[in-house]
Design a protein around this motif. Structure first.
Motif, mmCIF file in Angstrom:
data_model
loop_
_atom_site.group_PDB
_atom_site.id
_atom_site.type_symbol
_atom_site.label_atom_id
_atom_site.label_comp_id
_atom_site.label_asym_id
_atom_site.label_seq_id
_atom_site.Cartn_x
_atom_site.Cartn_y
_atom_site.Cartn_z
ATOM 1 N N ALA A 31 -4.241 30.486 50.706
ATOM 2 C CA ALA A 31 -4.168 30.032 49.213
ATOM 3 C C ALA A 31 -5.164 29.095 48.763
ATOM 4 C CB ALA A 31 -2.914 29.121 49.324
ATOM 5 N N PRO A 32 -5.879 28.144 49.552
ATOM 6 C CA PRO A 32 -7.073 27.379 48.750
ATOM 7 C C PRO A 32 -8.243 28.418 48.296
ATOM 8 C CG PRO A 32 -6.522 26.431 50.967
ATOM 9 C CD PRO A 32 -5.737 27.976 50.892
ATOM 10 N N SER A 33 -8.588 29.463 48.831
ATOM 11 C CA SER A 33 -9.672 30.346 48.441
ATOM 12 C C SER A 33 -9.276 30.865 47.058
ATOM 13 C CB SER A 33 -9.986 31.250 49.440
ATOM 14 O OG SER A 33 -8.802 32.233 49.309
ATOM 15 N N HIS A 34 -8.062 30.700 46.445
ATOM 16 C CA HIS A 34 -7.530 31.406 45.400
ATOM 17 C C HIS A 34 -7.510 30.402 44.342
ATOM 18 C CE1 HIS A 34 -6.868 35.522 46.814
ATOM 19 N NE2 HIS A 34 -6.560 34.915 47.944
ATOM 20 N N GLY A 35 -7.741 28.934 44.795
ATOM 21 C CA GLY A 35 -7.492 27.598 43.964
ATOM 22 C C GLY A 35 -5.919 27.349 43.625
ATOM 23 N N GLU A 36 -5.047 27.822 44.538
ATOM 24 C CA GLU A 36 -3.569 27.865 44.372
ATOM 25 C C GLU A 36 -2.961 27.043 45.508
ATOM 26 O OE1 GLU A 36 -1.828 31.148 43.103
ATOM 27 O OE2 GLU A 36 -3.419 32.310 42.890
ATOM 28 N N SER A 37 -2.085 26.273 45.375
ATOM 29 C CA SER A 37 -1.051 25.763 46.336
ATOM 30 C C SER A 37 -0.263 26.956 47.131
ATOM 31 C CB SER A 37 -0.239 24.853 45.854
ATOM 32 O OG SER A 37 0.838 25.332 44.964
ATOM 33 N N ILE A 38 0.226 26.873 47.940
ATOM 34 C CA ILE A 38 0.985 28.041 48.704
ATOM 35 C C ILE A 38 2.246 28.127 47.802
ATOM 36 C CG2 ILE A 38 2.653 26.326 50.106
ATOM 37 C CD1 ILE A 38 1.018 29.573 51.226
ATOM 38 N N ILE A 39 2.637 27.198 47.027
ATOM 39 C CA ILE A 39 4.028 27.313 46.279
ATOM 40 C C ILE A 39 3.771 28.409 45.370
ATOM 41 C CG2 ILE A 39 5.651 26.280 44.921
ATOM 42 C CD1 ILE A 39 5.592 25.281 47.878
ATOM 43 N N SER A 40 2.420 28.269 44.742
ATOM 44 C CA SER A 40 2.115 29.453 43.390
ATOM 45 C C SER A 40 1.635 30.598 44.016
ATOM 46 C CB SER A 40 1.119 29.008 42.373
ATOM 47 O OG SER A 40 0.249 28.291 42.962
ATOM 48 N N TYR A 41 0.790 30.581 45.334
ATOM 49 C CA TYR A 41 0.292 31.738 45.995
ATOM 50 C C TYR A 41 1.315 32.587 46.868
ATOM 51 C CZ TYR A 41 -2.859 34.380 49.052
ATOM 52 O OH TYR A 41 -3.655 35.462 49.607
ATOM 53 N N ASP A 42 2.147 31.870 47.530
ATOM 54 C CA ASP A 42 3.328 32.982 48.041
ATOM 55 C C ASP A 42 4.483 32.081 48.509
ATOM 56 O OD1 ASP A 42 4.793 34.576 49.665
ATOM 57 O OD2 ASP A 42 3.069 35.095 51.059
ATOM 58 N N LEU A 43 5.466 32.052 47.303
ATOM 59 C CA LEU A 43 6.699 31.242 47.468
ATOM 60 C C LEU A 43 7.537 31.598 48.748
ATOM 61 C CD1 LEU A 43 8.414 28.673 46.515
ATOM 62 C CD2 LEU A 43 9.155 30.261 44.710
ATOM 63 N N ASP A 44 7.408 32.837 49.180
ATOM 64 C CA ASP A 44 8.262 33.247 50.196
ATOM 65 C C ASP A 44 7.808 33.289 51.783
ATOM 66 O OD1 ASP A 44 9.991 34.248 48.359
ATOM 67 O OD2 ASP A 44 9.143 36.258 48.090
ATOM 68 N N SER A 45 6.488 32.535 51.718
ATOM 69 C CA SER A 45 5.783 32.414 53.245
ATOM 70 C C SER A 45 6.439 31.213 53.976
ATOM 71 C CB SER A 45 4.509 32.104 52.911
ATOM 72 O OG SER A 45 4.129 30.863 52.150
ATOM 73 N N LYS A 46 6.104 31.255 55.172
ATOM 74 C CA LYS A 46 6.727 30.083 55.915
ATOM 75 C C LYS A 46 6.254 28.874 55.508
ATOM 76 C CE LYS A 46 7.067 32.056 60.097
ATOM 77 N NZ LYS A 46 6.670 32.308 61.706
ATOM 78 N N GLY A 47 4.807 28.721 55.009
ATOM 79 C CA GLY A 47 4.074 27.489 54.626
ATOM 80 C C GLY A 47 4.780 27.280 53.472
ATOM 81 N N ALA A 48 5.056 27.915 52.607
ATOM 82 C CA ALA A 48 5.843 27.362 51.398
ATOM 83 C C ALA A 48 7.271 26.668 51.755
ATOM 84 C CB ALA A 48 6.231 28.464 50.152
ATOM 85 N N THR A 49 8.022 27.447 52.608
ATOM 86 C CA THR A 49 9.142 26.951 52.985
ATOM 87 C C THR A 49 9.044 25.606 53.846
ATOM 88 O OG1 THR A 49 9.896 29.355 53.441
ATOM 89 C CG2 THR A 49 11.362 27.323 54.326
ATOM 90 N N ASN A 50 8.148 25.395 54.468
ATOM 91 C CA ASN A 50 7.731 24.291 55.341
ATOM 92 C C ASN A 50 7.670 23.055 54.473
ATOM 93 O OD1 ASN A 50 6.279 25.608 58.042
ATOM 94 N ND2 ASN A 50 8.324 25.522 57.772
#
Length: 256
Positions: free
Chosen positions: A222-241
């Motif tokens: 996510a950081p390499s795209h200048g985004e938080s995990i929430i905007s980068y991939d809301l369905d990911s484990k990281g976003a859920t955590n």
């Protein structure tokens, strides 16, 4: 009145910036107004939320030397309800420049204390050291979240950090509280990860957040795209955590 929370650990690579960026974004999505302050000269929290750090003129450096008002350093981000005071590499010089000031430990507090009226949460991403920058962040904060990676030297240095916090409580900020210890980079397949979780919970019990941040490839991307995990991939484990952590933080603070 908002709450100022520092994310601190003098060890590098434990998930401080990942936590700062993604906790801020998660709180924003949960409709809290958030300010993220990048107090790390590496400026990864700034670039991680899409800020071009080469163009930063008014940031944490000028805020700490009191050459600008805080409102002039605040930028909007691409994350809902999240503003940022960005950092720049010139922040490395601030520790030397502040050393002759009588009130050097209070420079950040004086600059941002009035912002508590405008935000629900102010998150400070600290540098991986226990120098003057981190001291300023902890003196300005109401509480601190300490990320601990679920790896071999997990508790290494934690005693030193806790002693530093006690010293700051005694001398500079008697209201500083430990918000919680956050276990990061957890891999359920590894026996070591599970041992670290058990050990930290055994020693610190209720100080440990229920939410554990699992090792997740998307969190690293996510950081390499200048985004938080929430905007980068809301369905990911990281976003859920991180959404779970934000919810836990809100519930804790709204029931106190």
């Amino acid at each position: 009145m908002g709450k100022i929370i520092a994310i601190a650990n003098q060890k590098g690579g434990v998930g401080k910036t990942t936590t700062s960026v993604n906790l801020a974004a998660s709180l924003g999505v949960l409709e809290k107004k958030v300010l993220l302050i990048d107090a790390d000269p590496q400026a990864n929290a700034s670039s991680g939320l899409g800020i071009d750090i080469d163009t930063v003129e008014n940031g944490t450096y000028r805020l700490l030397e009191h050459s600008i008002e805080a409102k002039k350093a605040i930028l909007s981000t691409n994350s809902p309800n999240v503003d940022i005071i960005p950092a720049h590499i010139d922040l490395v010089a601030i520790e030397i420049e502040l050393v002759d000031f009588d009130d050097r430990e209070y420079m950040l507090k004086k600059a941002i204390i009035h912002l508590k009226k405008s935000y629900d949460y102010i998150i400070i991403d600290c540098a991986p050291s226990l120098g003057l920058l981190t001291l300023n962040a902890l003196t300005a904060s109401d509480s601190v979240i300490i990320p601990i990676q679920c790896e071999y030297f997990a508790l290494d240095g934690l005693a030193k950090l806790l002693n530093t916090i006690k010293s700051i409580q005694r001398v500079h900020n008697n209201l500083l509280d430990i918000e919680g210890l956050l276990l990061t980079m957890y891999d359920s397949r590894l026996r070591l990860s599970n041992q670290v979780v058990e050990e930290v919970k055994k020693h610190f019990d209720k100080m440990v957040f229920k939410t554990i941040i699992q090792r997740n490839v998307r969190l690293g991307e996510a950081p390499s795209h200048g985004e938080s995990i929430i905007s980068y991939d809301l369905d990911s484990k990281g976003a859920t955590n991180y959404l779970s952590l934000a919810q836990e933080l809100i519930e804790k603070n709204e029931t106190e």
